[in-house]
Design an enzyme around this catalytic site. Structure first.
Site, PDB file in Angstrom:
ATOM      1  CG  HIS A 122      -8.850 -22.763  -6.198  1.00  0.00           C
ATOM      2  ND1 HIS A 122      -7.905 -22.173  -5.739  1.00  0.00           N
ATOM      3  CD2 HIS A 122     -10.045 -22.221  -6.099  1.00  0.00           C
ATOM      4  CE1 HIS A 122      -8.644 -20.936  -5.099  1.00  0.00           C
ATOM      5  NE2 HIS A 122      -9.821 -21.029  -5.030  1.00  0.00           N
ATOM      6  CG  ASP A 199      -8.681 -28.738  -4.220  1.00  0.00           C
ATOM      7  OD1 ASP A 199      -9.476 -28.489  -3.254  1.00  0.00           O
ATOM      8  OD2 ASP A 199      -8.532 -27.370  -5.027  1.00  0.00           O
ATOM      9  CD  GLN A 202     -16.395 -25.721  -4.131  1.00  0.00           C
ATOM     10  OE1 GLN A 202     -17.655 -25.879  -3.686  1.00  0.00           O
ATOM     11  NE2 GLN A 202     -15.776 -24.589  -3.757  1.00  0.00           N
ATOM     12  CE  LYS A 225     -13.956 -22.527  -0.791  1.00  0.00           C
ATOM     13  NZ  LYS A 225     -13.160 -22.521  -2.097  1.00  0.00           N
ATOM     14  CB  CYS A 363      -9.262 -18.758  -7.664  1.00  0.00           C
ATOM     15  SG  CYS A 363      -9.500 -17.628  -6.483  1.00  0.00           S
TER      16      CYS A 363
HETATM   17  C1  LIG Z   1     -11.926 -22.772  -2.332  1.00  0.00           C
HETATM   18  C2  LIG Z   1     -11.267 -23.514  -3.074  1.00  0.00           C
HETATM   19  C3  LIG Z   1      -9.967 -23.695  -2.833  1.00  0.00           C
HETATM   20  C4  LIG Z   1      -9.217 -22.760  -1.669  1.00  0.00           C
HETATM   21  O1  LIG Z   1      -9.648 -22.954  -0.668  1.00  0.00           O
HETATM   22  P1  LIG Z   1      -9.020 -21.756   0.472  1.00  0.00           P
HETATM   23  O2  LIG Z   1      -9.990 -22.013   1.695  1.00  0.00           O
HETATM   24  O3  LIG Z   1      -9.253 -20.460  -0.186  1.00  0.00           O
HETATM   25  O4  LIG Z   1      -7.614 -22.377   0.868  1.00  0.00           O
HETATM   26  C5  LIG Z   1      -9.182 -24.667  -3.352  1.00  0.00           C
HETATM   27  N1  LIG Z   1      -9.751 -25.496  -4.602  1.00  0.00           N
HETATM   28  C6  LIG Z   1     -11.142 -25.428  -4.511  1.00  0.00           C
HETATM   29  C7  LIG Z   1     -11.665 -26.212  -5.509  1.00  0.00           C
HETATM   30  C8  LIG Z   1     -11.771 -24.325  -3.966  1.00  0.00           C
HETATM   31  O5  LIG Z   1     -13.202 -24.356  -4.304  1.00  0.00           O
END
Ligand SMILES: *Cc1c(COP(=O)(O)O)cnc(C)c1O
Length: 405
Positions: A122, A199, A202, A225, A363
């Site tokens: 992302h 990260d 998800q 999320k 993104c």
């Molecule tokens: C949504 C997402 C992000 C960014 O999250 P924010 O809540 O917008 O800071 C980063 N990495 C992944 C894999 C995402 O799905």
């Protein structure tokens, strides 16, 4: 026990509405999830009955708020099996957590050093490293992904070298759905002495995260999320790292002692939490994780897998359908394009049928460019979605494709 789908859906009033005269089908969970009533009630209770600034007050409300805020931190720590609650830093979300790290790791990364990311990151886990590398005259290297959406792990071993200062990689791709074998990846990196940031934006929503087993140096995610409010997120950092790194922002709360000549910094995790924090958000996050835990993350992911399988099977029958992301280990993220049809046109028709999906590069522009496609339509499932919704959705896609041909 059967999956309590009816009970769950009752807890999400937002789902029970009509969009364009059709019952809402919310399949945009990778962008954000809806919030169950207990989460909304927790936030409103906080503001109705004990809103107060934390850590600084002697008075009763401040003590109640502080205790609740710290209990939320402890719950998050326990939820991901961190060793100590001081390893949990509350942030605004994944993006802020990664920016915090990119700032604090700056002295650690010098000219000629390397930061390794993957091709499925992302922008949140790409742009901060790219900017850091530019500033420090370091190099950002990219671990490739194959056409199915799998990372090349043999290549990972080759890319890691003595100049590699960090591996920053996603747990689950928000475009392809790939669940990366992060435990294995972390082991490979650690064997070469390279710290790893995961990260988990998800990952936290679809899998069980156990830091004590994963041994990630850093694991970051956003509350929104995983059925929690927006504006709250987490940076898990191993204590030795958080102790070693400098603070991020300066101001109140993060200090030990301030004089005009000199400032000492507060202990962990407050060193990284300058200013008044999002107390209501932290409480909402605790309640959301508790909610997930009562249903069981394994039950949720098994339910989502059923939806993913059914949706994949049905969509595959549509002429010209191309599913983007066919890794063996996949979470409930289903990206696709249809030959000869622009994804936005498809999305527009789906919206008319009450269906919320997402279209575009999600993104992750470099990944979309690599795949040589204009973007994808993405349906992503959450704990409250149903098999009937998947049926309606698949029929709607088929119908839209017919109309657009
Ligand atoms: C949504 C997402 C992000 C960014 O999250 P924010 O809540 O917008 O800071 C980063 N990495 C992944 C894999 C995402 O799905």
């Amino acid at each position: 026990m059967a999956y309590p789908i009816d009970k769950i859906r009752e807890d999400f009033p937002i789902l029970h509405q009509k969009i364009n005269d059709k019952p809402l089908i919310y399949f945009d969970n990778s962008a954000t999830t809806q919030k169950p009533k207990p989460v909304i009630e927790r936030i409103s209770d906080y503001y109705l009955y004990y809103n107060s600034n934390v850590h600084r007050g002697v008075h009763h409300l401040s003590q109640v708020a502080t205790e609740a805020y710290e209990k939320a931190r402890q719950y998050v720590a326990d939820y991901i099996h961190a060793k100590e609650s001081s390893e949990i830093v509350f942030t605004r979300g994944t993006t802020e957590s990664i920016n915090l790290l990119a700032n604090c790791l700056l002295p650690w990364i010098g000219s000629g050093d390397e930061v390794l990311i993957s091709a499925m990151e992302h922008h949140s886990n790409l742009v901060p490293w790219q900017q850091l590398c530019q500033k420090q005259k370091a190099n950002m290297r990219v671990l490739p992904v194959d056409i199915q959406g799998n990372l090349d792990l043999d290549f990972l071993d080759k890319l890691l070298n003595t100049q590699t200062k960090l591996l920053a990689i996603t747990h689950i791709s928000n475009v392809l759905g790939t669940i990366n074998p992060i435990k294995e990846i972390i082991e490979v990196a650690h064997r070469k002495g390279v710290p790893v940031l995961i990260d988990g934006a998800q990952g936290i929503a679809h899998t069980q995260v156990d830091i004590s087993k994963l041994k990630a140096d850093f694991y970051v995610f956003s509350g929104h999320k995983v059925y929690a409010p927006m504006g709250i997120g987490v940076l898990y950092g191993r204590k030795t790292w958080l102790q070693r790194l400098p603070p991020y922002q300066f101001g109140g709360e993060m200090i030990g002692h301030v004089s005009f000549e000199k400032t000492t910094f507060n202990e962990l995790p407050y060193k990284y939490e300058a200013g008044t924090p999002n107390v209501a958000g932290a409480l909402g996050l605790e309640t959301a994780l508790r909610y997930v835990d009562t249903i069981g993350i394994h039950n949720i992911s098994a339910h989502e897998d059923r939806l993913l399988q059914k949706a994949t099977e049905k969509l595959q029958n549509i002429d010209g359908m191309r599913i983007i992301g066919t890794a063996k280990h996949k979470a409930a993220v289903l990206s696709f394009i249809v030959n000869g049809i622009h994804p936005y046109d498809l999305d527009t028709l789906l919206n008319q049928m009450g269906i919320a999906v997402r279209t575009g590069h999600h993104c992750a522009q470099p990944l979309i460019d690599f795949l040589g496609i204009p973007g994808t339509v993405r349906a992503s499932f959450g704990m409250y979605n149903t098999v009937e919704e998947v049926d309606i959705f698949a029929d709607a896609v088929a119908q839209a494709v017919k109309m657009l041909r």
